[in-house]
Design a protein around this motif. Structure first.
Motif, mmCIF file in Angstrom:
data_model
loop_
_atom_site.group_PDB
_atom_site.id
_atom_site.type_symbol
_atom_site.label_atom_id
_atom_site.label_comp_id
_atom_site.label_asym_id
_atom_site.label_seq_id
_atom_site.Cartn_x
_atom_site.Cartn_y
_atom_site.Cartn_z
ATOM 1 N N LEU A 130 0.808 -1.223 0.000
ATOM 2 C CA LEU A 130 0.000 0.000 0.000
ATOM 3 C C LEU A 130 0.840 1.272 0.000
ATOM 4 O O LEU A 130 0.397 2.299 -0.501
ATOM 5 N N ASN A 131 2.041 1.223 0.555
ATOM 6 C CA ASN A 131 2.864 2.430 0.621
ATOM 7 C C ASN A 131 3.507 2.778 -0.715
ATOM 8 O O ASN A 131 4.031 3.873 -0.876
ATOM 9 N N TYR B 144 3.233 3.920 -4.491
ATOM 10 C CA TYR B 144 2.292 4.687 -5.309
ATOM 11 C C TYR B 144 1.049 5.077 -4.512
ATOM 12 O O TYR B 144 -0.075 4.987 -4.984
ATOM 13 N N SER B 145 1.281 5.516 -3.283
ATOM 14 C CA SER B 145 0.160 5.851 -2.400
ATOM 15 C C SER B 145 -0.632 7.051 -2.904
ATOM 16 O O SER B 145 -1.839 7.132 -2.679
ATOM 17 N N GLY B 146 0.000 7.983 -3.601
ATOM 18 C CA GLY B 146 -0.720 9.131 -4.156
ATOM 19 C C GLY B 146 -1.735 8.704 -5.201
ATOM 20 O O GLY B 146 -2.884 9.158 -5.190
ATOM 21 N N SER B 147 -1.316 7.834 -6.106
ATOM 22 C CA SER B 147 -2.218 7.328 -7.135
ATOM 23 C C SER B 147 -3.336 6.491 -6.517
ATOM 24 O O SER B 147 -4.505 6.604 -6.890
ATOM 25 N N ARG B 148 -2.984 5.664 -5.558
ATOM 26 C CA ARG B 148 -3.989 4.843 -4.877
ATOM 27 C C ARG B 148 -5.026 5.725 -4.188
ATOM 28 O O ARG B 148 -6.223 5.505 -4.320
ATOM 29 N N ALA B 149 -4.558 6.744 -3.459
ATOM 30 C CA ALA B 149 -5.465 7.626 -2.732
ATOM 31 C C ALA B 149 -6.361 8.401 -3.694
ATOM 32 O O ALA B 149 -7.566 8.534 -3.455
ATOM 33 N N PHE B 150 -5.785 8.910 -4.792
ATOM 34 C CA PHE B 150 -6.577 9.674 -5.755
ATOM 35 C C PHE B 150 -7.712 8.844 -6.324
ATOM 36 O O PHE B 150 -8.869 9.260 -6.303
ATOM 37 N N TRP B 151 -7.409 7.657 -6.854
ATOM 38 C CA TRP B 151 -8.445 6.846 -7.487
ATOM 39 C C TRP B 151 -9.455 6.315 -6.481
ATOM 40 O O TRP B 151 -10.642 6.209 -6.770
ATOM 41 N N LEU C 227 -7.427 1.428 -5.712
ATOM 42 C CA LEU C 227 -6.691 1.218 -4.472
ATOM 43 C C LEU C 227 -5.840 -0.049 -4.558
ATOM 44 O O LEU C 227 -4.680 -0.059 -4.146
ATOM 45 N N LEU C 228 -6.406 -1.108 -5.109
ATOM 46 C CA LEU C 228 -5.701 -2.393 -5.179
ATOM 47 C C LEU C 228 -4.672 -2.453 -6.304
ATOM 48 O O LEU C 228 -3.648 -3.121 -6.179
ATOM 49 N N MET D 58 5.182 -4.016 -14.030
ATOM 50 C CA MET D 58 5.063 -2.984 -13.004
ATOM 51 C C MET D 58 3.718 -3.095 -12.291
ATOM 52 O O MET D 58 3.634 -2.989 -11.072
ATOM 53 N N SER D 59 2.669 -3.374 -13.045
ATOM 54 C CA SER D 59 1.340 -3.503 -12.462
ATOM 55 C C SER D 59 1.277 -4.675 -11.499
ATOM 56 O O SER D 59 0.727 -4.570 -10.404
ATOM 57 N N ARG D 60 1.857 -5.807 -11.876
ATOM 58 C CA ARG D 60 1.882 -6.975 -10.988
ATOM 59 C C ARG D 60 2.718 -6.716 -9.737
ATOM 60 O O ARG D 60 2.400 -7.197 -8.661
ATOM 61 N N GLU D 61 3.772 -5.937 -9.911
ATOM 62 C CA GLU D 61 4.673 -5.660 -8.795
ATOM 63 C C GLU D 61 4.003 -4.828 -7.700
ATOM 64 O O GLU D 61 4.308 -4.992 -6.528
ATOM 65 N N VAL D 62 3.094 -3.942 -8.066
ATOM 66 C CA VAL D 62 2.468 -3.053 -7.081
ATOM 67 C C VAL D 62 1.028 -3.447 -6.754
ATOM 68 O O VAL D 62 0.412 -2.843 -5.891
ATOM 69 N N SER D 63 0.485 -4.453 -7.433
ATOM 70 C CA SER D 63 -0.908 -4.850 -7.223
ATOM 71 C C SER D 63 -1.104 -5.621 -5.935
ATOM 72 O O SER D 63 -0.244 -6.384 -5.515
#
Length: 116
Positions: free
Chosen positions: A16-17, A19-26, A64-65, A81-86
């Motif tokens: 969760l930490n 790309y927290s800005g992108s997660r929080a925005f969406w 968020l996910l 990259m998507s799998r790495e942060v998902s």
């Protein structure tokens, strides 16, 4: 007998930490618009508006996910990259995407074409 083993799931919330800005925005975008749309739709008895609200809530959960990640060409592929942060499995994200798209499409059809 095999029981639930949390270590075998892909729900690694330690990511969760990243790309927290992108997660929080969406998440906030989907929740604010979705909850207000769902509330107004239920209050006024509008099925289309309610489905659009539900789709936007699912968009917030999806954001968020699996955040939107911009990468530079040649560094790493978007899929990697998507799998790495998902957070969660591909099946979970696929199911969320189908539910989200379905509720948005049906909601827009009911709201603007059928006028429900």
């Amino acid at each position: 007998m095999s029981g639930f083993n949390p270590s075998t799931t892909d729900m690694d919330f330690s990511k969760l930490n990243r790309y927290s800005g992108s997660r929080a925005f969406w998440f906030l975008f989907g929740m604010i618009l979705g909850v207000s749309g769902l509330y107004l739709g239920l209050q006024r008895g509008l099925v289309g508006e309610s489905l659009i609200g539900l789709g936007l809530i699912l968009l917030g959960i999806q954001g968020l996910l699996r955040p939107v990640v911009l990468t530079r060409p040649g560094k790493i592929s978007k899929e990697e990259m998507s799998r790495e942060v998902s957070i969660g499995s591909d099946a979970l994200h696929g199911g969320l995407s189908l539910l989200m798209a379905g509720s948005l499409v049906v909601g827009f059809i009911l709201k603007y074409i059928v006028k429900m």
